[in-house]
Structure formats: structure tokens, C-alpha cells
Design an enzyme around this catalytic site. Sequence first.
Site, short mmCIF file in Angstrom:
data_model
loop_
_atom_site.label_atom_id
_atom_site.label_comp_id
_atom_site.label_asym_id
_atom_site.label_seq_id
_atom_site.Cartn_x
_atom_site.Cartn_y
_atom_site.Cartn_z
CB CYS A 78 46.71 65.84 9.51
SG CYS A 78 46.15 67.50 9.09
CG ASP A 223 25.54 49.83 22.90
OD1 ASP A 223 25.72 49.26 21.80
OD2 ASP A 223 25.65 51.06 23.06
#
Length: 510
Positions: A78, A223
Site C-alpha cells: 500500500c 504479562d
Amino acid sequence: MVIILNFGSQFAHLIARRVRDLGVKAEILPFDTPASEIQKHNPVGIILSGGPASVLEKGSPRPDKPIFKIGIPVLGICYGHQVMAQMLGGKVAKGKHREFGKENLAIKNKSGIFQTLSSKEVVWFSHGDQVSALPKGFKQTASTIGCKYAAFADLQNNFYGIQFHPEVTHTQHGEKLLKNFLFSICKAKKNWRINSVTENIVAEVKNEVGDRHVVVGISGGVDSLVAATLIHRTIGNRLHAVFVDTGLLRKGEVEQVASYLRKNGFRQLHVIDASPLFLKRLKGISDPEQKRKIIGHSFIEVFEKAIKNELKKHTIAYLAQGTIYPDRIESASTSKTVAKIKSHHNLTLPEKMGFKILEPIKDLYKDEVRRVGLTLGLPRELLWRHPFPGPGLAVRIVGEITEERLQILREADSVFIEELRKAGEYEKIWQAFAALLPVKVVGVMGDGRTYEYVIALRAVDSIDGMSADWHKIPNELLEKISSAIIGKVRGVNRVLYDITQKPPATIEYE
Ligand code: XMP
């Protein structure tokens, strides 16, 4: 590895995830990273991502031109396709009409990235500009009705440009195309496997920390849990874990996480019950921003005090954090990758104490963190928990926080989540929770009137929390959940289901 130059953060992340899913290490760098810097990584190929800018605008982002002289394949997607055409001597013009959505691609040359694809493919477009003239040495390889140079290639130099997005699932054979680029053109090796990723992290931590001590904050989230487990596997009880119980966590969360860690050999786990302090400081406060500030400051204060206690007994060299990859990669507009410290981890202590920062999972995406967690033997139930905000239940109780309101909300939320799990709906939802509205409404129970709180249920589908749609929970399940909450939770006589999208609403209530 493959380098992805970042012209738009969302696009770059999606490409990196696809590349990694195919087993190849992918690293995102700012779009203007000097070619000499890129070469230091020894990549087998470069991908120029899509992005929101137009190459026709003055000052729009450009890569360092010598990247086209390194001698490795380049794939422009793109915006990346247009910028490559323009920089190598082609032309880009405003398209007559915007192409957005699915398009039929006619492939003219089935070599290079198009090998093994059909002559007609469905691909996904999103652009206004288009390439109007090719650079010297380039050939058209595919087109659509509205876009003549939907794809081009310089097969000699292995430069490829595609106007559409192979990284989105709407492009039917996008994965095949990326595979062709990675394995047939770049000759990449398939060595990004989660087991070896885990082994490498353990080796890195060992190498970095040596025989020193590390402190880590446990939040209850995925996490910090995976980061702590990885470090603990490496250095054992030279890891000091501090878990601050703010009193604003979900029902049973502190006990569940702490007992898991203890069972798995964490001897230096310090659970600090700071809930009385948080409740005292939040008393009478109903302004959301003020609540957030009080919680943030109090958290840092309690956490730092706990670390100072540890420092009396041990010399600690590192503060570990559960920073993950998307936390570190900023948007392309600033062109700089910086290590951001998560807001609720924003401590002053590391500088004062001369701590070094240790971020064992800083290169991983969330799904990779979860898979590393699985290889370490962490239970799915802890790994696949929905996101939970730093200020916890405080942003789910509108207005003042009291022990009574916390108690009601914790119970209602727990019943809601349990019903979702039982029905197999939990893992289909990005984030679900209950919120408490600070109004008492009239109800009837038995012969008497009741005057009790309202619980709002929120369940949303999202990718990154930036935008969200309300999840379509089946009616029968909603009914079951409502009855269960009213039946089991004292102090509630009405349950609402929130059917607002974000925007305009946020996901949390404050
Ligand atoms: P909103 O409410 O802004 O939430 O639509 C988007 C996502 O971010 C989470 N969130 C937070 N996380 N500290 C955090 O760590 C916060 O102060 C905070 N506020 C919102 C929220 O749970 C959702 O996933």
C-alpha cells in the site's frame, strides 16, 4: 529475520504478527532507520508497511534510499508500494475514485510473490492514491478494474509492490503471498518457534543478570506473571516478587495468583495488603481523575516501600517489568521507537536506586506471551484472563468507592464471569465485566419493596481496546446471568446490559 519499516503502527504490527506466525522473526523499525542500521540486523528481507499518509503530501515519510542498494528483497505494501515506486523513479497520482474493500485482482505474471496463486484473486484494498507510472526495470504483475498497477515487480532486484493488504484476512490468499515472499524470495528460515523463543529468553536473562538479584511487581495480569515466571525459572529465589493488594482487584484474584506462585516455588513472594490505605485515601472521592491519581501515587508509594524493605536484606540490581512489544513501538509519526514504562509501573525508584530495567518479554506480542506461558506450564485460566485496568474496580464503581460497593461489585462480576465461562462464552469475548451504578432503584421481592443498586454488564469485542463493539451474548444466557446475579448478590435488584459501542462510549465506566 525480516525488518518491517513502520509507516503506520497498526499496519506494521499486523504484518509482523503474520510473519512471526509463519515462523520467521520480524522486527519493526521506524520508517527512516538508516540502511546501515538495518544491515546490522542482518535481515533477509525488508517490508515497507502501509500507512495513513499520502506520498503526494510534502514531508510525507520516506525510507532511507540506500535500503534499495543493500541487495536484499523488498516488499512494499500500500503506502510502501507507492513510496517505493516514487523513490525509484515512477509516478504516483490521486486515484479517480477511492478503492476500499474487496476487489478482484487479475494476476498477469505468476512468478515471484504470486507463484502458486490463481489468475484471479480476491484482495483487500484501502487507498486513494495509486501508482501511475512504473520505475525503470519494473513490470506490471497484477491489476484491478480501477487500478492498473495494483502490483509490480523488479524481478532482477527482487523488489515487489502491492497496492492491497496481504496481512488482513479479507485477502483470501494473503498468507500464501507472504509465504512466497519469505521462503521462496527471501529464503528465510523457519526458526521463530515459541519453545526456542522461551529458551532464548531464559538464556538472555541468565547472561544479563548473572548471580545478582531482581525485583518484580506482580499485578495479577498475564504479562507480569509470565515475566516473573520466566525470571524465576532462570534465577530462582534471587527473584523478589511484590504483589500489592490494593483492595481493588477481582474476587479471589490475589489468593489465586499468590497461591499459584507459592506452589511453584516462589519463596520471595511478598503480598502487601494495602487495601485499608487505598480505601482510606479514596473515601469521599468521586471524581474519576482524582481517583486515578490517588491510586497511582499510593501504588508507587507502597511498592517502593516494599522494595526498600527487600533492599535491607539483599543487594538488588534489577527491576523487572512485563513490558510487551506493542508497548514499545510508537506510531510512525514520531519515527522513534522508545521504551515506554507502563503508567502504573511508572516508578521513581529505579533511578534513585540505580536499578537497571529488565524486560524479558519486550519483544513478544500478547498471544506469544500466552504461548510462552503455556510452555512454562502456567494454567490457561490465568493466561487467558480478560484485560484488567491498572486502577481496577475503582473505574467500575461510578462515584465514591466504599467497602460495601466493592463487595457487591466483586460478587456480581464473579457471578457474571463464572456464567460466561460455564457457557463457553468467555473466550469469545475480548473483555467482560460488571460495573456498579451509584443509584438505588425500586424493586419488589416477595411482598416488600426493595431499594437497591443497579449493576451494568459490559462485554465487548475488540482487537486492541481502541474501538469496540458490544458482544452479542445470547438472550437465554443473559437471562440466566441476570437471575444468577439477583439470586446470589445481596444489594442488587436490577441488571442492565450495556449495548454501546466505543466510540462514543469507553469500555470502562470512568
Ligand atoms: P477505555 O475505558 O479507555 O479502555 O475504553 C480501553 C482499554 O484500556 C483499559 N484501561 C486501562 N488500563 N490503566 C490500565 O492499565 C487504566 O487507567 C485504564 N483505563 C482503561 C480498559 O480496561 C480497556 O481494556
